[in-house]
Design a protein around this motif. Structure first.
Motif, PDB file in Angstrom:
ATOM      1  N   LEU A 222      34.416  50.399   7.242  1.00 28.29           N
ATOM      2  CA  LEU A 222      33.218  51.214   7.062  1.00 28.29           C
ATOM      3  C   LEU A 222      32.000  50.448   6.549  1.00 28.29           C
ATOM      4  CD1 LEU A 222      34.110  54.630   5.358  1.00 28.29           C
ATOM      5  CD2 LEU A 222      32.323  54.187   7.047  1.00 28.29           C
ATOM      6  N   LEU A 223      32.170  49.809   5.399  1.00 26.95           N
ATOM      7  CA  LEU A 223      31.006  49.188   4.763  1.00 26.95           C
ATOM      8  C   LEU A 223      30.484  48.008   5.594  1.00 26.95           C
ATOM      9  CD1 LEU A 223      29.060  49.083   2.427  1.00 26.95           C
ATOM     10  CD2 LEU A 223      30.663  47.596   1.213  1.00 26.95           C
ATOM     11  N   TRP A 224      31.438  47.232   6.170  1.00 30.37           N
ATOM     12  CA  TRP A 224      31.007  46.085   6.972  1.00 30.37           C
ATOM     13  C   TRP A 224      30.148  46.559   8.143  1.00 30.37           C
ATOM     14  CZ3 TRP A 224      31.314  44.497  11.999  1.00 30.37           C
ATOM     15  CH2 TRP A 224      31.004  43.138  12.258  1.00 30.37           C
ATOM     16  N   ARG A 225      30.611  47.607   8.800  1.00 29.85           N
ATOM     17  CA  ARG A 225      29.864  48.119   9.954  1.00 29.85           C
ATOM     18  C   ARG A 225      28.497  48.639   9.529  1.00 29.85           C
ATOM     19  NH1 ARG A 225      33.661  50.791  14.500  1.00 29.85           N
ATOM     20  NH2 ARG A 225      35.313  49.237  14.444  1.00 29.85           N
ATOM     21  N   ALA A 226      28.465  49.370   8.411  1.00 30.29           N
ATOM     22  CA  ALA A 226      27.193  49.936   7.955  1.00 30.29           C
ATOM     23  C   ALA A 226      26.204  48.835   7.572  1.00 30.29           C
ATOM     24  CB  ALA A 226      27.445  50.866   6.773  1.00 30.29           C
ATOM     25  N   SER A 227      26.681  47.866   6.794  1.00 35.97           N
ATOM     26  CA  SER A 227      25.731  46.854   6.317  1.00 35.97           C
ATOM     27  C   SER A 227      25.289  45.946   7.462  1.00 35.97           C
ATOM     28  CB  SER A 227      26.340  46.040   5.175  1.00 35.97           C
ATOM     29  OG  SER A 227      27.424  45.280   5.652  1.00 35.97           O
ATOM     30  N   THR A 228      26.204  45.667   8.388  1.00 37.65           N
ATOM     31  CA  THR A 228      25.844  44.782   9.487  1.00 37.65           C
ATOM     32  C   THR A 228      24.812  45.424  10.414  1.00 37.65           C
ATOM     33  OG1 THR A 228      28.074  43.881   9.413  1.00 37.65           O
ATOM     34  CG2 THR A 228      26.758  43.375  11.366  1.00 37.65           C
ATOM     35  N   ILE A 229      25.120  46.614  10.852  1.00 39.37           N
ATOM     36  CA  ILE A 229      24.197  47.253  11.804  1.00 39.37           C
ATOM     37  C   ILE A 229      22.900  47.660  11.110  1.00 39.37           C
ATOM     38  CG2 ILE A 229      24.938  49.672  11.611  1.00 39.37           C
ATOM     39  CD1 ILE A 229      24.812  49.775  14.680  1.00 39.37           C
ATOM     40  N   GLY A 230      23.019  47.994   9.809  1.00 37.23           N
ATOM     41  CA  GLY A 230      21.827  48.360   9.052  1.00 37.23           C
ATOM     42  C   GLY A 230      20.851  47.194   8.948  1.00 37.23           C
ATOM     43  N   ARG A 231      21.393  45.997   8.701  1.00 40.89           N
ATOM     44  CA  ARG A 231      20.523  44.835   8.579  1.00 40.89           C
ATOM     45  C   ARG A 231      19.931  44.449   9.937  1.00 40.89           C
ATOM     46  NH1 ARG A 231      23.803  40.750   4.749  1.00 40.89           N
ATOM     47  NH2 ARG A 231      25.358  42.372   5.023  1.00 40.89           N
ATOM     48  N   GLN A 232      20.798  44.489  10.955  1.00 41.32           N
ATOM     49  CA  GLN A 232      20.338  44.127  12.300  1.00 41.32           C
ATOM     50  C   GLN A 232      19.145  44.952  12.720  1.00 41.32           C
ATOM     51  OE1 GLN A 232      23.462  44.640  15.152  1.00 41.32           O
ATOM     52  NE2 GLN A 232      24.458  42.696  14.603  1.00 41.32           N
ATOM     53  N   ARG A 233      19.237  46.272  12.463  1.00 40.21           N
ATOM     54  CA  ARG A 233      18.208  47.162  12.998  1.00 40.21           C
ATOM     55  C   ARG A 233      17.263  47.646  11.910  1.00 40.21           C
ATOM     56  NH1 ARG A 233      21.477  51.136  16.852  1.00 40.21           N
ATOM     57  NH2 ARG A 233      19.491  52.231  16.680  1.00 40.21           N
ATOM     58  N   LEU A 234      17.266  46.908  10.790  1.00 45.72           N
ATOM     59  CA  LEU A 234      16.351  47.216   9.688  1.00 45.72           C
ATOM     60  C   LEU A 234      16.434  48.686   9.281  1.00 45.72           C
ATOM     61  CD1 LEU A 234      13.276  45.111  10.848  1.00 45.72           C
ATOM     62  CD2 LEU A 234      15.041  44.502   9.181  1.00 45.72           C
ATOM     63  N   ALA A 235      17.648  49.185   9.181  1.00 45.12           N
ATOM     64  CA  ALA A 235      17.829  50.590   8.794  1.00 45.12           C
ATOM     65  C   ALA A 235      18.946  50.699   7.768  1.00 45.12           C
ATOM     66  CB  ALA A 235      18.130  51.441  10.023  1.00 45.12           C
ATOM     67  N   SER A 236      18.891  49.835   6.780  1.00 44.43           N
ATOM     68  CA  SER A 236      19.952  49.824   5.767  1.00 44.43           C
ATOM     69  C   SER A 236      20.042  51.151   5.021  1.00 44.43           C
ATOM     70  CB  SER A 236      19.726  48.681   4.775  1.00 44.43           C
ATOM     71  OG  SER A 236      20.085  47.466   5.373  1.00 44.43           O
ATOM     72  N   LEU A 237      18.907  51.773   4.772  1.00 49.18           N
ATOM     73  CA  LEU A 237      18.916  53.046   4.061  1.00 49.18           C
ATOM     74  C   LEU A 237      19.792  54.057   4.802  1.00 49.18           C
ATOM     75  CD1 LEU A 237      17.908  55.029   1.895  1.00 49.18           C
ATOM     76  CD2 LEU A 237      15.907  55.463   3.348  1.00 49.18           C
ATOM     77  N   GLU A 238      19.520  54.236   6.079  1.00 52.42           N
ATOM     78  CA  GLU A 238      20.287  55.185   6.871  1.00 52.42           C
ATOM     79  C   GLU A 238      21.764  54.764   6.952  1.00 52.42           C
ATOM     80  OE1 GLU A 238      17.489  53.830   7.733  1.00 52.42           O
ATOM     81  OE2 GLU A 238      16.101  55.259   8.653  1.00 52.42           O
ATOM     82  N   ALA A 239      21.980  53.474   7.212  1.00 54.19           N
ATOM     83  CA  ALA A 239      23.344  52.983   7.407  1.00 54.19           C
ATOM     84  C   ALA A 239      24.189  53.204   6.147  1.00 54.19           C
ATOM     85  CB  ALA A 239      23.318  51.507   7.775  1.00 54.19           C
ATOM     86  N   LEU A 240      23.616  52.861   5.003  1.00 54.75           N
ATOM     87  CA  LEU A 240      24.390  52.995   3.760  1.00 54.75           C
ATOM     88  C   LEU A 240      24.577  54.467   3.392  1.00 54.75           C
ATOM     89  CD1 LEU A 240      23.014  49.998   1.684  1.00 54.75           C
ATOM     90  CD2 LEU A 240      25.238  50.235   2.803  1.00 54.75           C
TER      91      LEU A 240
END
Lengths: 270, 258
Positions: A222-240
């Motif tokens: 879960l967390l790896w996917r959220a932080s990775t995709i969040g950083r890639q697409r500059l949407a860490s707030l949503e991802a986390l």
């Protein structure tokens, strides 16, 4: 449950009305309780939405990918807790052993694990073991680290559980001529496990959250996917936020089952 | 009670027991013959329960020798942990069936499973045979209809009768009872005593620690009165209960009949 003796009609009526009033109170409490949660969570969502920084497009497109990590989170948690239970039983038997060597090994295990941060143990498996030639696949490495860590804490739980089995049980088994091994396996451990099952449930819920730490190894949970995709697409707030929500829902679901289990064990229907 | 007395089944010689500095047993010697029921009486703290527990080494005597059947164990606290000594104690215990004050049934097993656990796993009896044997003893203690219940669903009297059946199914040479009715509600005492009396009348060899004087009268071949860790007086129920010789016995009995 039916009343034993004959009850006058009016009495029965009053009892019914009291019971109905209690039920109504309970319903009203639950309704207001739920309303409070919905209002608070809704308000939080509204505030976040109004800032205009939340991308619903991201949530819709990345959500399923992040949610897919939950399967791995649950798989890792279940496997790790099973490993921990095995280590904890061995650890508890060791801590109760009359042999100084076995007792020493078990005590050292508990002391080492409890005396160092979990994150250090995880990085040890990932970074330090390869240096001595042990390279584990990341999922196995993560399970090993988590299980090893929880096993030490649960050693103390199992030790207490074994000691909570009344001494009369051992005496009865001894009087029947049972050897120490059979006595432990057939009489003491089955009862000890029943005693500690609620505590294992608690630890399992804690494990779901602690399993997030193995994102450091690159396990695609879960967390790896959220932080990775969040950083890639500059949407860490949503991802986390998505990840946090999923963890939260998972713990609510498992807490529900854990509480039911605990109540059943407390009833002691056997 | 029984006319013909057989060979000696239980022989305990010069048993002494210290708990720390507390000298609980001060040289107790007793013998139980085949088909004989003996009852140990005495006030609490007299050492009667400790004596019973020394017979199967649930308490290891500090000094003394116990023989049950053809197994003899010399008390030897200094090598109590050695494998050979432990194995010898285990074989001694197999000769004796023990019934506890607190029943100590295994709560995670049904009544039948309680009964066949030791015969199948310790004695290596075939399961079918053990079940048959257990059922015959459950019949005897009038509990056959509860064979598949878990202990928590039984009354105290039923639990104790199940515990008796469990001990019997392991086919001991002697049955030992440690205050078997002391934890029971008064109205449940009778059913347990009745089972014990039946066993005594059928010729079981029994050692009983009890306060139930009615049982003594009904079933005991001999009564042993203990005080301060020694046997003060022993004899037939008539001799001990009706015409005690020792002042201490008289005092004890007066408290009971008062």
């Amino acid at each position: 449950m039916a009343a034993a003796g004959p009850v006058a009609g009016t009495d029965a009526l009053i009892l019914d009305r009291i019971a109905a009033a209690h039920r109504a109170d309970r319903r009203s409490f639950l309704f207001k309780f739920a309303l409070t949660w919905v209002a608070l969570v809704g308000a939080l969502g509204l505030v976040l939405g109004l800032t205009g920084n939340i991308s619903t497009e991201f949530i819709a497109s990345a959500g399923p990918f992040i949610l897919g990590g939950a399967t791995i989170t649950i798989f890792v948690s279940i496997t790790s807790i099973l490993l921990a239970v095995v280590l904890a039983i061995l650890g508890a038997l060791g801590r109760l052993s009359a042999s100084p060597v076995i007792n020493g090994i078990a005590s050292l295990y508990v002391s080492l694990v409890r005396g160092t941060p979990l994150i250090v143990q995880i990085l040890f498996v990932y970074l330090a073991l390869p240096q001595v030639g042990i390279v584990l696949d990341v999922v196995h490495g993560g399970i090993l680290a988590l299980g090893f860590n929880y096993g030490a804490y649960m050693t103390e739980i199992f030790r207490a559980g074994i000691q909570a089995v009344p001494s009369g049980q051992r005496e009865a088994a001894q009087a029947l001529g049972m050897k120490d091994g059979a006595l432990m396996r057939r009489i003491v451990l089955p009862q000890a496990v029943r005693i500690v099952i609620p505590a294992i449930g608690n630890d399992f819920i804690a494990m779901i959250k602690d399993s997030a730490l193995i994102y450091l190894l690159g396990v695609q949970e879960l967390l790896w996917r959220a932080s990775t995709i969040g950083r890639q697409r500059l949407a860490s707030l949503e991802a986390l936020l998505i990840a946090a929500t999923i963890y939260w829902v998972l713990t609510i679901i498992f807490s529900f089952f854990q509480e039911r289990l605990e109540r059943r064990m407390a009833r002691g229907d056997r | 009670m029984t006319a013909e007395l057989g060979e000696v089944v239980v022989a305990a010689t010069d048993i002494e027991k210290y708990f720390g500095a507390n000298h609980v047993l001060r040289g107790v010697t007793l013998e139980v013959r085949k088909h004989e029921t003996i009852v140990l009486i005495g006030r609490s703290g007299s050492g009667k329960t400790t004596m019973l527990r020394c017979l199967n080494f649930l308490e290891e005597p500090t000094v003394g020798t116990v023989s049950i059947g053809d197994i003899t164990v010399h008390a030897d606290p200094l090598r109590a942990r050695t494998r050979a000594h432990k194995e010898q104690i285990r074989r001694l215990r197999l000769q004796a069936g023990m019934v506890f004050q607190e029943f100590n049934l295994f709560p995670h097993m049904t009544v039948l499973q309680n009964c066949i656990e030791a015969p199948t796993r310790v004695r290596g009896m075939a399961k079918a045979q053990a079940v048959e044997l257990a059922e015959s003893y459950l019949e005897k203690v009038r509990l056959i209809d509860k064979r598949d219940e878990y202990p928590a669903r039984l009354s105290g009297g039923q639990k104790q009768r199940a515990a008796i059946a469990r001990a019997l199914t392991n086919e001991p040479k002697v049955m030992m009872f440690d205050e078997p009715t002391s934890a029971l509600d008064p109205e449940l005492v009778g059913e347990v005593l009745q089972v014990m009396e039946d066993l005594a009348h059928e010729g079981s060899t029994m050692v009983v620690v009890s306060h139930e004087l009615s049982f003594c009268r009904e079933a005991a071949a001999r009564i042993l009165f203990m005080e301060d860790g020694v046997i003060v007086e022993e004899g037939t129920p008539e001799a001990i209960l009706e015409a005690p010789q020792d002042e201490r016995t008289r005092q004890f009995l007066r408290r009971f009949t008062a």
